[in-house]
Design an enzyme around this catalytic site. Structure first.
Site, PDB file in Angstrom:
ATOM      1  N   CYS A 242       0.974  -1.141   0.141  1.00  0.00           N
ATOM      2  CA  CYS A 242       0.141  -0.035   0.059  1.00  0.00           C
ATOM      3  C   CYS A 242       0.820   1.237  -0.053  1.00  0.00           C
ATOM      4  CB  CYS A 242      -0.975   0.126   1.159  1.00  0.00           C
ATOM      5  SG  CYS A 242      -1.658   1.475   1.469  1.00  0.00           S
TER       6      CYS A 242
ATOM      7  N   HIS B  92      -8.586   8.024   2.432  1.00  0.00           N
ATOM      8  CA  HIS B  92      -7.658   9.429   2.804  1.00  0.00           C
ATOM      9  C   HIS B  92      -8.905  10.450   2.529  1.00  0.00           C
ATOM     10  CE1 HIS B  92      -7.231   7.536  -1.151  1.00  0.00           C
ATOM     11  NE2 HIS B  92      -7.475   9.016  -1.886  1.00  0.00           N
TER      12      HIS B  92
HETATM   13  P1  DGP Z   1      -8.014   9.063  -5.007  1.00  0.00           P
HETATM   14  O1  DGP Z   1      -8.063   9.125  -6.402  1.00  0.00           O
HETATM   15  O2  DGP Z   1      -9.050   9.610  -4.205  1.00  0.00           O
HETATM   16  O3  DGP Z   1      -7.744   7.544  -4.541  1.00  0.00           O
HETATM   17  O4  DGP Z   1      -6.809   9.593  -4.690  1.00  0.00           O
HETATM   18  C1  DGP Z   1      -5.200   9.184  -4.507  1.00  0.00           C
HETATM   19  C2  DGP Z   1      -4.514  10.721  -4.516  1.00  0.00           C
HETATM   20  O5  DGP Z   1      -3.148  10.037  -4.185  1.00  0.00           O
HETATM   21  C3  DGP Z   1      -4.135  11.125  -6.129  1.00  0.00           C
HETATM   22  O6  DGP Z   1      -4.771  12.578  -6.138  1.00  0.00           O
HETATM   23  C4  DGP Z   1      -2.797  10.986  -6.244  1.00  0.00           C
HETATM   24  C5  DGP Z   1      -2.081  10.486  -4.768  1.00  0.00           C
HETATM   25  N1  DGP Z   1      -0.988   9.830  -4.680  1.00  0.00           N
HETATM   26  C6  DGP Z   1      -0.851   8.643  -5.198  1.00  0.00           C
HETATM   27  N2  DGP Z   1       0.381   8.180  -5.155  1.00  0.00           N
HETATM   28  C7  DGP Z   1       1.005   9.214  -4.386  1.00  0.00           C
HETATM   29  C8  DGP Z   1       2.366   9.358  -3.741  1.00  0.00           C
HETATM   30  O7  DGP Z   1       3.067   8.197  -3.904  1.00  0.00           O
HETATM   31  N3  DGP Z   1       2.479  10.464  -3.077  1.00  0.00           N
HETATM   32  C9  DGP Z   1       1.742  11.286  -3.024  1.00  0.00           C
HETATM   33  N4  DGP Z   1       2.201  12.400  -2.266  1.00  0.00           N
HETATM   34  N5  DGP Z   1       0.545  11.511  -3.482  1.00  0.00           N
HETATM   35  C10 DGP Z   1       0.193  10.332  -4.129  1.00  0.00           C
END
Ligand code: DGP
Length: 115
Positions: A3, A98
Site C-alpha cells: 500500500c 484518505h
Molecule cells: P484517490 O483518487 O481519491 O484514490 O486519490 C489518490 C491520490 O493519491 C491521488 O490524487 C494521487 C495521490 N498519490 C498517489 N500516489 C502518491 C504518492 O506516492 N505520493 C503522494 N504524495 N501522493 C500520491
C-alpha cells in the site's frame, strides 16, 4: 503490505509529512488538482468508510478537527474543501482511505452530471 500510503507512513517511500500525530498524517498530493492539495491519511490501513470501526471514525474525526488550526500554515486560511473518493464511480485510485484537502484558491463547484 503493498500500500503506497502505508509505505509513505513507514518511510519506505519518501514523502514530506506536513503534519503528523498518532492518528493521521498529511502529505501534499503528487498530482494536485488545486493550488493547495493535501491528503489526510489515517495511519491505520483500511480501504473504505464501510470498513471503519468506531475507533477509526473517532481517530479520523480527531484528525479533521486539527485542520482549522493548521489552515494558516497550509495556505488554506480562506477556506478549503474536503473530499473522500469511494469506489469506482468516484475514481478512487488508492485503496487506503484518505481525505483530499483542497484550497488555496476559490474552488468551482461544478455540475458533474453528463449533459
Ligand atoms: P484517490 O483518487 O481519491 O484514490 O486519490 C489518490 C491520490 O493519491 C491521488 O490524487 C494521487 C495521490 N498519490 C498517489 N500516489 C502518491 C504518492 O506516492 N505520493 C503522494 N504524495 N501522493 C500520491
Amino acid at each position: 503490505m503493498d500500500c503506497i500510503f502505508c509505505k509513505i507512513n513507514n518511510g519506505e517511500i519518501p514523502s514530506e509529512k506536513v503534519y503528523e500525530d498518532n492518528d493521521v498524517f498529511i502529505i501534499r498530493d503528487i498530482d494536485p488538482k488545486a493550488d493547495k492539495h493535501y491528503l489526510m491519511i489515517p495511519k491505520r490501513h483500511y480501504k473504505l468508510i464501510s470498513e471503519m470501526t468506531e475507533e477509526d471514525g473517532a481517530a479520523l474525526m480527531r484528525g479533521l478537527k486539527k485542520i482549522p488550526g493548521l489552515a494558516d500554515q497550509l495556505g488554506l486560511k480562506n477556506g478549503y474543501r474536503l473530499v473522500i473518493n469511494q469506489g469506482d464511480d468516484a475514481g478512487q485510485s488508492v485503496f487506503h482511505l484518505h481525505v483530499h484537502i483542497l484550497g488555496g484558491q476559490a474552488l468551482d463547484f461544478p455540475d458533474l452530471r453528463k449533459k
